[in-house]
Design an enzyme around this catalytic site. Structure first.
Site, PDB file in Angstrom:
ATOM      1  N   ALA A 156       0.574  -1.222   0.127  1.00  0.00           N
ATOM      2  CA  ALA A 156      -0.075   0.529  -0.196  1.00  0.00           C
ATOM      3  C   ALA A 156       0.704   1.102   0.060  1.00  0.00           C
ATOM      4  O   ALA A 156       1.354   1.249   0.762  1.00  0.00           O
ATOM      5  CB  ALA A 156      -1.196   0.152   1.268  1.00  0.00           C
ATOM      6  N   MET A 157       0.687   2.152  -0.969  1.00  0.00           N
ATOM      7  CA  MET A 157       1.444   2.615  -1.490  1.00  0.00           C
ATOM      8  C   MET A 157       0.486   3.990  -1.862  1.00  0.00           C
ATOM      9  O   MET A 157       1.367   5.593  -0.725  1.00  0.00           O
ATOM     10  CB  MET A 157       3.178   2.425  -2.286  1.00  0.00           C
ATOM     11  N   THR A 158       0.142   3.849  -2.631  1.00  0.00           N
ATOM     12  CA  THR A 158      -0.311   5.129  -3.344  1.00  0.00           C
ATOM     13  C   THR A 158      -1.797   5.651  -2.351  1.00  0.00           C
ATOM     14  O   THR A 158      -2.254   4.749  -1.831  1.00  0.00           O
ATOM     15  CB  THR A 158      -0.925   4.662  -4.428  1.00  0.00           C
ATOM     16  N   SER A 202       2.423   8.996  -7.300  1.00  0.00           N
ATOM     17  CA  SER A 202       3.835   9.035  -8.252  1.00  0.00           C
ATOM     18  C   SER A 202       4.504   9.646  -6.481  1.00  0.00           C
ATOM     19  O   SER A 202       5.734   9.621  -6.499  1.00  0.00           O
ATOM     20  CB  SER A 202       4.183   9.588  -9.386  1.00  0.00           C
ATOM     21  N   ILE A 219      -4.902  -0.370  -4.637  1.00  0.00           N
ATOM     22  CA  ILE A 219      -4.206  -1.330  -4.133  1.00  0.00           C
ATOM     23  C   ILE A 219      -4.344  -2.761  -4.774  1.00  0.00           C
ATOM     24  O   ILE A 219      -5.458  -3.148  -4.694  1.00  0.00           O
ATOM     25  CB  ILE A 219      -4.362  -1.251  -2.947  1.00  0.00           C
ATOM     26  N   PRO A 236      13.249  -1.044  -9.106  1.00  0.00           N
ATOM     27  CA  PRO A 236      14.126  -1.294 -10.384  1.00  0.00           C
ATOM     28  C   PRO A 236      12.859  -3.292 -11.227  1.00  0.00           C
ATOM     29  O   PRO A 236      12.574  -3.157 -11.917  1.00  0.00           O
ATOM     30  CB  PRO A 236      15.216  -1.486 -10.178  1.00  0.00           C
ATOM     31  N   GLU A 279      10.589  -4.171  -9.706  1.00  0.00           N
ATOM     32  CA  GLU A 279       9.297  -3.848 -10.277  1.00  0.00           C
ATOM     33  C   GLU A 279       8.907  -3.302 -10.998  1.00  0.00           C
ATOM     34  O   GLU A 279       7.800  -3.461 -12.271  1.00  0.00           O
ATOM     35  CB  GLU A 279       8.080  -3.743  -8.857  1.00  0.00           C
ATOM     36  N   GLY A 311       3.584   1.324 -10.786  1.00  0.00           N
ATOM     37  CA  GLY A 311       5.392   1.327 -11.141  1.00  0.00           C
ATOM     38  C   GLY A 311       5.663   2.837 -10.933  1.00  0.00           C
ATOM     39  O   GLY A 311       6.913   3.030 -11.593  1.00  0.00           O
ATOM     40  N   GLY A 312       5.095   3.898 -11.357  1.00  0.00           N
ATOM     41  CA  GLY A 312       5.657   4.927 -11.616  1.00  0.00           C
ATOM     42  C   GLY A 312       5.195   5.312 -12.820  1.00  0.00           C
ATOM     43  O   GLY A 312       5.883   4.740 -13.981  1.00  0.00           O
TER      44      GLY A 312
END
Length: 378
Positions: free
Chosen positions: A125-127, A133, A158, A241, A243, A364-365
């Site tokens: 869970a990043m976003t 980004s 997610i 990288p 990912e 992934g950016g």
């Protein structure tokens, strides 16, 4: 096509096993999973029993202890059939490596064997609703309270979010320290205060259980801190990288599949008394795509060699992610055009693949961020 020299006989034997598993356990159910918005939970258990999960994980934690190329083989085979609903890649080659590389003996022994067997499904869970980004812009917080951290915040978009049993959560432990104030936590979804929001209805990847996650005073034991406090951003940058290369691996395989479908269709479809593939305009389009995919495959294979040797840098991974995901969508779009009206029908795999491909340039950016990362090395 240029012969691929990346894989050995053992890799190809695993490809045969992966193909049998995918064709037997995933393909027959994928259309139904798209309708229900998530895969069946038992396919994870079957994948674990068949050795399709966490193959690169050491045997002591339930994996096969093989190199990353086995995982790449599986990714290619799943992309080959357009089975975008099953989130095995993120589980096996993003979530599990975070725990393996940065987790304590307790975290590794507690969670990794269950991930390898399919007993527990992993997510990261990043976003957040207001931070994509820009990871430094996250608002989710973790405040130390004795032997625990109190976690508050929300996450969105997610992957595996609806079915997950554990989540690596990116949170701020020091809001004043910028990137050095970010930490990672392994959160068990049974912890009080954790909840899952609705499954998100996406343009593509309809069988993938993407959802919102909420953390309301979740008490996370300090032993569930992943690595060191304040080192989360460093860990993220170290793992990204691989990912991003995974996006390229699936992207080029999906592009090849789309081209194969389109070549077959243009040979069968008749217009003005002959196959549409016999028209020079169509044949040249197919030739262009075949060339672009061949060039892209050589670059992806070289990146995989570097990754397997521990030498893939962030710049090259960013190049692979943005270039191949752009190529993937370009190929899909041209293939849809060659299918004509049928290319717009959801029952045709090319239509679903076109919709599924669009997000590759975002997660992934974003590709704009990839170019920004590359430009810093000029």
């Amino acid at each position: 096509m240029i012969p691929r020299t990346l894989y050995n006989q053992e890799h190809e034997m695993f490809r045969d096993a992966a193909r049998r598993f995918i064709d037997g356990e995933i393909v027959p159910h994928h259309a139904r999973w798209e309708e229900q918005g998530h895969v069946d939970r038992n396919v994870w258990n079957k994948a674990g029993e068949s050795g399709m999960l966490c193959t690169s994980m050491p045997e002591q934690y339930g994996g096969a202890g093989v190199d990353l190329l086995y995982s790449a083989v599986y990714m290619e085979e799943q992309a080959r059939v357009g089975a975008t609903g099953v989130g095995f890649f993120l589980h096996s080659e993003i979530v599990a490596p975070y725990i393996l590389h940065h987790g304590s003996d307790y975290l590794k022994s507690t969670y990794l064997p269950k991930m390898a067997s399919g007993e527990m499904i992993g997510a990261i869970a990043m976003t957040e609703p207001g931070a994509g980004s820009d990871l430094q812009g996250i608002k989710t917080s973790a405040v130390r309270d004795g032997d625990d951290y109190i976690l508050n915040g929300s996450k969105t978009f997610i992957t595996n979010g609806w079915l997950c049993d554990l989540v690596i959560v990116v949170a701020k432990t020091d809001p004043t320290a910028g990137s050095k104030g970010i930490s990672l936590f392994v959160v068990d979804t049974t912890m009080p205060g954790f909840s899952k929001g609705k499954r998100l209805h996406k343009m593509g990847m309809s069988a993938q259980d993407t959802s919102e996650l909420f953390f309301d005073n979740v008490r996370v034991p300090a032993r569930n801190l992943l690595g060191e406090e304040g080192r989360g951003f460093y860990y993220l940058m170290k793992e990204l990288p691989w990912e991003r290369l995974q996006i390229a691996v699936t992207g080029i395989a999906a592009a090849q599949a789309a081209l194969d479908w389109t070549i077959a269709y243009t040979k069968e479809r008749k217009a003005f008394g002959k196959s549409i593939g016999d028209f020079q305009t169509v044949a040249h389009k197919l030739a262009e795509m075949k060339t672009e995919i061949a060039v892209g495959q050589v670059f992806v294979d070289r990146c995989l060699e570097l990754m397997a040797a521990g030498k893939l840098d962030a710049e090259t991974a960013s190049m692979a992610k943005y270039n191949i995901s752009d190529l993937q969508f370009s190929v899909m779009d041209r293939c849809v055009q060659l299918f004509g009206g049928y290319g717009y029908m959801h029952e045709y795999p090319i239509a679903r693949a076109w919709a599924d491909a669009r997000v590759q340039r975002i997660y992934g950016g974003t590709n704009e961020i990839m170019k920004e990362l590359i430009s810093r090395t000029l």
